[in-house]
Structures are given as structure tokens and as C-alpha cells.
Design a protein around this motif. Structure first.
Motif, PDB file in Angstrom:
ATOM      1  N   ASP A  92       9.559 -26.506  17.422  1.00  0.00           N
ATOM      2  CA  ASP A  92       8.960 -25.779  16.335  1.00  0.00           C
ATOM      3  C   ASP A  92       8.719 -24.284  16.937  1.00  0.00           C
ATOM      4  O   ASP A  92       8.887 -23.535  15.949  1.00  0.00           O
ATOM      5  CB  ASP A  92       7.382 -26.417  16.020  1.00  0.00           C
ATOM      6  N   THR A  93       8.382 -23.912  17.896  1.00  0.00           N
ATOM      7  CA  THR A  93       8.257 -22.545  18.022  1.00  0.00           C
ATOM      8  C   THR A  93       9.461 -21.865  18.517  1.00  0.00           C
ATOM      9  O   THR A  93       9.292 -20.475  17.810  1.00  0.00           O
ATOM     10  CB  THR A  93       7.496 -22.502  19.516  1.00  0.00           C
ATOM     11  N   ILE A  94      10.576 -22.211  18.785  1.00  0.00           N
ATOM     12  CA  ILE A  94      11.891 -21.613  18.712  1.00  0.00           C
ATOM     13  C   ILE A  94      12.397 -21.536  17.254  1.00  0.00           C
ATOM     14  O   ILE A  94      12.853 -20.045  17.069  1.00  0.00           O
ATOM     15  CB  ILE A  94      12.862 -22.392  19.439  1.00  0.00           C
ATOM     16  N   ILE A  95      12.032 -22.267  16.301  1.00  0.00           N
ATOM     17  CA  ILE A  95      12.430 -21.961  15.048  1.00  0.00           C
ATOM     18  C   ILE A  95      11.610 -20.804  14.601  1.00  0.00           C
ATOM     19  O   ILE A  95      12.172 -19.828  13.753  1.00  0.00           O
ATOM     20  CB  ILE A  95      12.541 -23.128  14.081  1.00  0.00           C
ATOM     21  N   LEU A  96      10.156 -21.002  14.748  1.00  0.00           N
ATOM     22  CA  LEU A  96       9.281 -20.109  14.060  1.00  0.00           C
ATOM     23  C   LEU A  96       9.660 -18.693  14.685  1.00  0.00           C
ATOM     24  O   LEU A  96       9.771 -17.764  13.695  1.00  0.00           O
ATOM     25  CB  LEU A  96       7.998 -20.499  14.231  1.00  0.00           C
ATOM     26  N   GLU A  97       9.810 -18.495  15.794  1.00  0.00           N
ATOM     27  CA  GLU A  97      10.154 -17.382  16.501  1.00  0.00           C
ATOM     28  C   GLU A  97      11.332 -16.753  16.019  1.00  0.00           C
ATOM     29  O   GLU A  97      11.326 -15.493  15.680  1.00  0.00           O
ATOM     30  CB  GLU A  97      10.382 -17.550  18.181  1.00  0.00           C
ATOM     31  N   LYS A  98      12.382 -17.468  15.818  1.00  0.00           N
ATOM     32  CA  LYS A  98      13.566 -16.884  15.089  1.00  0.00           C
ATOM     33  C   LYS A  98      13.354 -16.231  13.669  1.00  0.00           C
ATOM     34  O   LYS A  98      13.956 -15.259  13.312  1.00  0.00           O
ATOM     35  CB  LYS A  98      14.607 -18.034  14.948  1.00  0.00           C
ATOM     36  N   VAL A  99      12.474 -16.930  12.751  1.00  0.00           N
ATOM     37  CA  VAL A  99      12.329 -16.419  11.614  1.00  0.00           C
ATOM     38  C   VAL A  99      11.387 -14.922  11.545  1.00  0.00           C
ATOM     39  O   VAL A  99      11.739 -14.255  10.864  1.00  0.00           O
ATOM     40  CB  VAL A  99      11.740 -17.587  10.661  1.00  0.00           C
ATOM     41  N   ILE A 100      10.313 -15.356  12.459  1.00  0.00           N
ATOM     42  CA  ILE A 100       9.465 -14.031  12.193  1.00  0.00           C
ATOM     43  C   ILE A 100      10.000 -12.840  12.936  1.00  0.00           C
ATOM     44  O   ILE A 100       9.742 -11.671  12.759  1.00  0.00           O
ATOM     45  CB  ILE A 100       7.941 -14.207  12.970  1.00  0.00           C
ATOM     46  N   ALA A 101      11.136 -12.930  13.747  1.00  0.00           N
ATOM     47  CA  ALA A 101      11.814 -11.940  14.358  1.00  0.00           C
ATOM     48  C   ALA A 101      12.644 -11.085  13.273  1.00  0.00           C
ATOM     49  O   ALA A 101      13.006 -10.030  13.756  1.00  0.00           O
ATOM     50  CB  ALA A 101      12.663 -12.220  15.531  1.00  0.00           C
ATOM     51  N   GLU A 102      12.863 -11.567  12.154  1.00  0.00           N
ATOM     52  CA  GLU A 102      13.585 -10.961  11.320  1.00  0.00           C
ATOM     53  C   GLU A 102      12.803 -10.266  10.098  1.00  0.00           C
ATOM     54  O   GLU A 102      12.151 -10.778   9.337  1.00  0.00           O
ATOM     55  CB  GLU A 102      14.407 -12.154  10.270  1.00  0.00           C
ATOM     56  N   PRO A 103      12.978  -8.857  10.314  1.00  0.00           N
ATOM     57  CA  PRO A 103      11.953  -8.039   9.346  1.00  0.00           C
ATOM     58  C   PRO A 103      12.512  -8.219   7.945  1.00  0.00           C
ATOM     59  O   PRO A 103      11.387  -7.906   7.119  1.00  0.00           O
ATOM     60  CB  PRO A 103      12.298  -6.562   9.845  1.00  0.00           C
ATOM     61  N   ASN A 104      13.550  -8.699   7.581  1.00  0.00           N
ATOM     62  CA  ASN A 104      14.032  -8.752   6.218  1.00  0.00           C
ATOM     63  C   ASN A 104      13.213 -10.180   5.572  1.00  0.00           C
ATOM     64  O   ASN A 104      13.447 -10.543   4.552  1.00  0.00           O
ATOM     65  CB  ASN A 104      15.210  -8.856   5.780  1.00  0.00           C
ATOM     66  N   ILE A 105      12.720 -11.003   6.625  1.00  0.00           N
ATOM     67  CA  ILE A 105      12.078 -12.386   5.848  1.00  0.00           C
ATOM     68  C   ILE A 105      10.492 -12.078   5.794  1.00  0.00           C
ATOM     69  O   ILE A 105       9.737 -11.741   6.581  1.00  0.00           O
ATOM     70  CB  ILE A 105      12.598 -13.480   6.788  1.00  0.00           C
TER      71      ILE A 105
END
Length: 758
Positions: A105-118
Motif C-alpha cells: 500500500d505504502t509503495i503505491i501511495l508514495e509513487k502517486v503523491i510523488a507526481e506533481p501533476n496528480i
């Protein structure tokens, strides 16, 4: 203090978000879509009605991510999905080889919030679709129960990755639910009444051993009569989680509107099963065990499937039909389940495999009647039978990436989804996907902007495979074993192997290849040898008088012999594998696929790889050596083995391997893309199954990049990812680049799949 006077009514706080793309559904397909689109430069809102991302792969359901690799149980070699889903699974391997779903869960979430365009909206459910005309969505309305906030979501493009097709359904998109008849598409595997219209839901549970006696008093709603489950004798105290995928129910109900009913029935079964394990007296080992977790929402397999401009069919899967608009691939079996699920007398699934990967066309990823609506995940345009293969998460995620890139191109050029089917635009979409590592069978990258295409390539050494040294274990030939070797067109080299025999015997050795060069199903026999073997250890010559008419892998097959032990090698090399004719019941692999009636699938043998630390290569001497590991592979447009290794591999004796790119004049370079060997043959299941390493041994760990003045312009240590992007703050000017491959993540020669420069 806040104090308001009484009023007739109030509306919730409302926030408006405008973006280039709204993605509804935060499962793997929606997440991969959003990240791919955001990285391609467009603004994305990702809406998820659950508190975590990942859908069925999240800690809420805990199903392992699988796709074309099929637990390494089929003949699809090097078939793990590429692009962002590969990045995610490689990262999970590094951080979470034990398969803890909370860490995933944490790995997916980290990848998403690292994207400034999301912009990520969790716990937010879309409840209304607004349209500007009958064929166009103009906006969505959503509500988050956790912050009592309503959202107005506006964009020119939308992607429904919600599983049930919430947006597509409300928008009026054409859809199907249930199974087609055999006559509609000529699908011979169209299900009969006992297999029903739909696949059901599953619910899992986790257990742990506390080290002291634990009692269990079942809830009143627990199933009391375990014999209502015909397969109850299969239950044991050791299996847990998605190993019990066959605790399934709901195939005869409405899998959208009856989901809560199905959930309650599955809860009854789960607690009834645990009561049986704990209190029947049949499992004394369970005395100290307790329930650690039970799913709160069921994992859903099937509901609506929406119609695109093309409906994927059984024949596409089995015949591996090609499509000019291919953007993704599948390779999981056609996997249909009995409608009565866990209450059925029949086996939990009925899996039929194809001989290799199949293409999925872009036309299956958008609605045929809603002009600005993409489809991703299990709701794409497919028949019920084809859906039996395309529905799994690895395949769904891969398709979601294709949608994300398509949306970026549409946004950039003011287009609608269907517009990209025009050939020139489709070629651009395919090219942009290939650049991210998205493998599309049958396609290779052609990028005129890539400076490596005009460079001279040299290396400190190149592997010529003259032997797989006889320095590994000597193992009994209790199952047939084969060594896969890549060959160019021409004569098969002279081969020598080593065996030890308990008594005089005759060893049968066959040479085979696949009927399709990119497949790895050995269904064409090139030669058979009957070799007399004396008692004791000895070298055996394999004088195959055979020619291959095109580049392909051949299989040197040592057929089962109880008196023989076969010599293996400790050397592991990118693009070189051994395979075995063994059983993997988890994916209905019993050594050979043999349909007993004409259901439109083929009969063939399974020759599958073993997981490390097993699966050593067969020791062989090869004369002349195989010279297919040169630096020109770095620009051939392929980032994984297919019909050839497609890798640069250094000589194992080279202690400081380097690759140099040279140009006649200085080049201005802003970015360098490197693709290392992420071992696409390993499935990298994210939960339940543990992995023997935290890094892929074929992947370069440390490297240095130097310019023409031998200055260090970039250095990387501790790399474990397949794709590395080196972006310079300011463009550099140099006449050559030298890449020093300093160390590997395991005992394998240095390898590199691709280099690109811009």
C-alpha cells in the motif's frame, strides 16, 4: 467558535478541480494510467472510493498481482509486464520481498503523491455524470465522506477504471454483462450453464501462530455445515490469503447490485471454514493459531464489460492474432470458474493457455459511443471468454498505462480517443509507450530523435557463449529438463553435455524450437538422439544435424531418465534459461495441455522455468560459440529477450566492463535513458509468496557515466530499477559517452538492454 443560525437546508462544501484527464478508480489499472499520463506532462485527477490504492492488490483484498507470467507456470518466458507496473513490482521486491500487503500500500501511495501533476482524492465516490451532449461527458460529481466535501471534476477526457464501470454506465456507454453464446463470436469455449454467466467474488483471511493455545467461538452467522462446501477436504491450517482464491461466490447473482449479499455469504464461509479448522479436531496444528485478518470487501472478478470499437475474443488470445493498433499484451490463461463457486462440485477454475503472448488492440480501450471516455482494467471491450484472460491485474495495469499515454497525446493535440487510431497517430502512441518500457509483442522502438542511432558503439568486451561451465550441481533427471539457447539463422552448433549414470542406459535428447519465433513453446522437433550412456560420469556429444531458418531459441531437451544425473552450471546470463517439464497445479499445468473436446484451444507441453535459487542452466560446451550479446543490441528497439537475448552482455572475465558511444562531432545531450535487465521471467508476486532476493541479480547496481574528457558526469550506486533516467540540469556537449558498469546485484556478467540519448 463556529455558530450558525437554523436554516431550511445546507449544501456541503464544494471544491472544483479542472484537469486534462479525470481517472475514476484507484486500482492498479487506474493508478498506472494516472502515473503514465502525469509523467507524460498532463494534469490528472485520480479519484478512488477506498482509503487505499491498488484495488484487489491492496491490503483491503490482498490478491497477488499476476499477468502473462502466470506464476512461471506457462510457456511465456520473459513475459512480466513492463512500464510503470514493472517499476512498482521491482520496488516492492526491494522493500517488501516478504509480501506484506500493508507495505505494498505504502509503495503505491508514495509513487502517486510523488507526481506533481496528480491530484489524488481518496475515499471519494463519483455519484453523478454530467454531459454536454449525448456522446460527451463534461464533468463528474463526487463526494468524500471523510471530509464532507463535494467535488466538481471537469476535464475534456475521462478514464473509467472503476471495476464496475460506474462512469461509463451512467454516461450511457454500451456494455455487456454475462456470457456470449458460442454463435455470436464463434468462441468454442463459450461457457455452458454450469459455468454460468459471471465469475464470482472472493474473500480471503490471514492467520498467525501465537505460540499459545487460542480458542475460537464462531459468530452466529458462520457456516455450520462445512460439507456444503464440496471441496472442504482441501482446507488446511497452512494456506491463507489468496492461496484460497477459490473461496468464491456470486456467479449466479448480479455482481454489481448484489455485492453486499455476496459479501455476507463469503463472510459466512470464511468464519465457517476457520471454525472447522479450529474446532473440528482434524487440525491439531491450529491449536495455537488465531485469525489475524479477514477481508471487509470482496475481491470482485467480473461485472460489466463495455463495448469499444473492437471486442477482444477467444481467437485473439489462442491464435495470437496481430492488430495494427496493439498497445498492450496478455498471457494469462483463459480462466473461467464454475458459477456456484465454492459450493460447486467442479474444480475451482478451468484454465486453458495459449502458446504465447497475445496483443490487445487500442480499440478495446475506449467506448464506442461516448467520444471522450477511455476504459481501463477489467471493464475493457472483451467477450466473456477473452475476459477470462485479460481481467487479471498485471494485464489490466499494462492496459491502463496505454490509456494514460493515449490520454496525454490526445490532450497535447486536442484529440479524442478514436482519433488516435489513424495510422500515423497510432505509431506515435506505440513509440511513446515503447520508450517507457511498455512491451508490445511484435513491435520494436524506432526513434529518429535518439542520438544512439547515429553513434558508433564499442565495448571493453562482449560475451561469446562457448560454454555454460560444469561447475554447478549434479541433479537427478527425474523430470525432463531443457536448456534454451538463442541462435541466429543457420546450422545448430556442436554441443557437449555431462551426465552421471547409475547403470548403463540410453538417454533421449531432443532438439526443438517454437513454431512462432517469439513464442517459447517447443512444439517443433528438429532432431532426436538416442545416446548410449555407460555407468559413471562422462561427457556426451550431441551431434544434431539441424538448421534453423530464422533467429529463434532452441531447446536442448534431456528427457526423463531415473538412472541419469545431469550436470548443471553456476553461470547465469541475461537471456539464457533452463526449463523443465514439470507440474504447476496452481495454473492448471499438469505437464501437458490436452483438451478432451474441441473448445478452440491447442494441445502442447509445458516447459517452465524454476525460481531462483533453483533453475540453474544445464552445463554445455558450445562450438562455435553463440555471439548474440553485442553492443548493437542496445539500439535494436527491444528491452527484453524475445526470439533473441536483445542484451549487451560483457565477458564474465571482464572485471571493468565499459560501453562507449562515439560520434564524429560533439553532441548536445540533455537526457540519457538506460534500461537494465529486470529479469522479466520472474512474476514478482506482491503478496503471499516470498522472493529469494531483494534485487534482480542481472541488474547493474553501480555505474558511472563519463564524457569525452573522461570526466564523471553522473554516478549511480545501489540501483535496483530496470529503467534509469539521467536528466542533466544543463545539456552537456561531448563527442562520446562511456558507461562504466561497476557492479551487479548478483553473480551474473554485466548486462544492459538499451541506451537512448536525447
Amino acid at each position: 467558535m463556529i455558530r450558525e443560525q437554523a436554516t431550511d437546508r445546507r449544501t456541503p462544501k464544494t471544491v472544483r478541480h479542472e484537469a486534462d484527464l479525470i481517472v475514476v478508480g484507484g486500482g492498479l489499472s487506474g493508478t498506472c494510467c494516472a502515473i503514465t499520463a502525469a509523467r507524460a506532462g498532463i494534469r490528472v485527477v485520480l479519484v478512488q472510493d477506498r482509503p487505499v490504492l491498488g484495488g484487489n492488490s491492496s491490503s483491503e483484498v490482498r490478491l497477488w498481482v499476476l499477468g502473462a507470467t502466470s506464476h512461471m507456470g506457462n510457456n511465456n518466458r520473459w513475459a512480466r509486464e513492463g512500464g510503470f507496473i514493472n517499476e512498482l513490482l521491482i520496488e516492492n521486491l526491494y522493500r517488501n520481498p516478504e509480501g506484506n500487503p500493508l507495505i505494498f500500500d505504502t509503495i503505491i501511495l508514495e509513487k502517486v503523491i510523488a507526481e506533481p501533476n496528480i491530484t489524488l482524492l481518496l475515499n471519494t465516490a463519483v455519484y453523478e455524470v454530467e454531459k454536454s451532449d449525448p456522446e460527451t461527458i463534461s464533468g463528474l460529481k463526487a463526494f468524500c465522506s471523510q471530509n464532507s466535501t463535494a467535488y466538481e471534476l471537469v476535464a475534456p477526457l475521462f478514464c473509467d477504471a472503476s471495476g464496475d464501470g460506474l462512469v461509463a454506465f451512467q454516461a450511457g456507454a454500451a456494455f455487456r454483462m454475462g456470457a456470449e453464446s458460442m454463435e455470436e463470436f464463434g468462441e468454442k469455449f463459450a461457457p455452458t450453464a454450469e459455468y454460468g454467466e459471471l465469475l464470482g467474488h472472493s474473500m480471503y483471511f490471514y492467520t498467525k501462530d501465537t505460540g499459545k493455545p487460542v480458542r475460537f467461538v464462531p459468530p452466529s452467522y458462520a457456516l455450520q455445515d462445512i460439507t456444503k462446501i464440496p471441496r472442504y477436504r482441501r482446507f488446511n491450517a497452512k494456506e491463507y490469503g489468496c492461496q484460497l482464491w477459490w473461496i468464491e461466490y456470486g456467479g449466479r447473482l448480479d455482481t454489481v447490485h448484489d455485492t453486499e449479499t455476496i459479501k455476507w455469504e463469503l463472510w459466512k464461509v470464511v468464519y465457517g471454514v476457520w471454525n472447522y479448522i479450529k474446532n473440528s479436531g482434524q487440525f491439531p496444528e491450529a491449536e495455537t493459531m488465531t485469525l489475524e485478518w479477514v477481508g471487509q470487501i470482496p475481491g470482485k472478478r467480473e461485472s460489466r464489460r463495455f463495448e469499444g470499437d473492437y471486442i477482444l475474443k477467444q481467437q485473439d488470445v489462442v491464435e495470437q492474432r496481430t492488430h495494427p493498433d496493439a498497445v498492450a499484451f496478455g498471457g494469462w490463461s483463459i480462466d473461467l470458474h464454475p458459477a456456484d463457486g465454492v459450493f460447486s462440485e467442479k474444480p475451482g477454475c478451468n484454465q486453458w493457455h495459449s502458446k504465447g503472448l497475445y496483443q490487445i488492440p487500442y480499440r478495446s480501450f475506449y467506448s464506442r459511443n461516448i467520444r471522450n471516455l477511455f476504459l481501463a482494467g477489467r471493464i475493457i471491450s472483451a467477450s466473456h471468454v477473452a475476459f477470462g484472460s485479460s481481467r487479471v491485474m498485471g494485464t489490466s495495469a499494462h492496459g491502463g498505462q496505454a490509456v494514460g499515454m493515449a490520454a496525454a497525446l490526445c490532450s497535447r493535440n486536442g484529440l479524442l480517443p478514436r482519433d488516435l487510431t489513424e495510422p500515423v497517430r497510432m505509431q506515435e502512441l506505440q513509440r511513446e509507450l515503447l520508450k517507457t518500457g511498455q512491451h508490445i509483442p511484435g513491435l520494436r522502438l524506432h526513434d529518429e530523435a535518439d542520438l544512439i542511432q547515429t553513434a558508433q558503439l564499442t565495448a571493453s568486451s562482449e560475451l561469446t557463449l562457448t560454454e555454460l561451465p560444469a561447475d554447478g550441481p549434479l541433479l537427478p533427471l527425474t523430470s525432463s529438463a531443457a536448456q534454451m539457447l538463442p541462435l541466429p539463422a543457420g546450422a545448430v552448433p556442436r554441443l557437449t553435455a555431462w551426465v552421471s549414470a547409475e547403470q548403463d542406459t540410453t538417454l533421449t535428447v531432443e532438439l526443438r524450437r517454437s513454431s512462432k519465433p517469439d513464442n517459447h513453446t517447443p512444439d517443433v522437433t528438429l532432431g532426436t538422439l538416442q545416446i548410449p550412456v555407460k555407468k559413471g560420469k562422462q561427457a556426451i556429444e550431441l551431434p544434431f544435424d539441424a538448421v534453423v531458418d530464422e533467429p529463434c531459441y532452441v531447446f536442448v531437451m534431456f528427457l526423463k531418465n531415473e538412472y541419469i544425473r545431469l550436470q548443471y552450471s553456476a553461470l547465469r546470463v541475461s537471456g539464457i534459461l533452463s526449463v523443465f517439464n514439470k507440474i504447476n497445479a496452481a495454473v492448471s499445468n499438469y505437464g501437458k495441455q490436452e483438451p478432451t473436446e474441441d473448445i478452440g484451444v491447442e494441445a502442447f507441453e509445458f516447459w517452465t522455468a524454476e525460481r531462483r535459487p533453483k533453475g540453474q542452466n544445464v552445463a554445455l560446451k558450445i562450438e562455435p560459440g553463440i555471439s548474440l550479446f553485442g553492443v548493437d543490441n542496445l539500439r535494436n528497439g527491444l528491452q527484453r529477450p524475445t526470439n533473441q537475448p536483445n542484451a549487451y552482455v560483457a565477458d564474465p572475465t571482464d572485471s571493468s566492463p565499459t560501453v562507449t558511444l562515439s560520434w564524429p562531432a560533439a553532441q548536445r545531450i540533455s537526457r540519457v535513458e538506460l534500461f537494465f535487465d529486470g529479469d522479466y521471467d520472474h512474476p514478482l508476486e506482491n503478496v503471499i509468496m516470498t522472493h529469494p532476493e531483494t534485487e534482480v541479480p542481472f541488474c547493474v547496481r553501480d555505474y558511472i557515466l563519463c564524457n569525452d574528457r573522461k570526466e564523471r558526469i553522473f554516478q549511480q550506486t545501489g540501483n535496483h530499477q530496470t529503467r534509469n533516467t539521467i536528466q542533466f540540469d544543463q545539456p552537456i556537449e561531448t563527442q562520446n559517452l562511456t558507461l562504466h558498469l561497476k557492479s551487479m546485484n548478483g553473480p551474473a556478467p554485466a548486462a544492459l538492454m538499451e541506451v537512448r540519448c536525447y
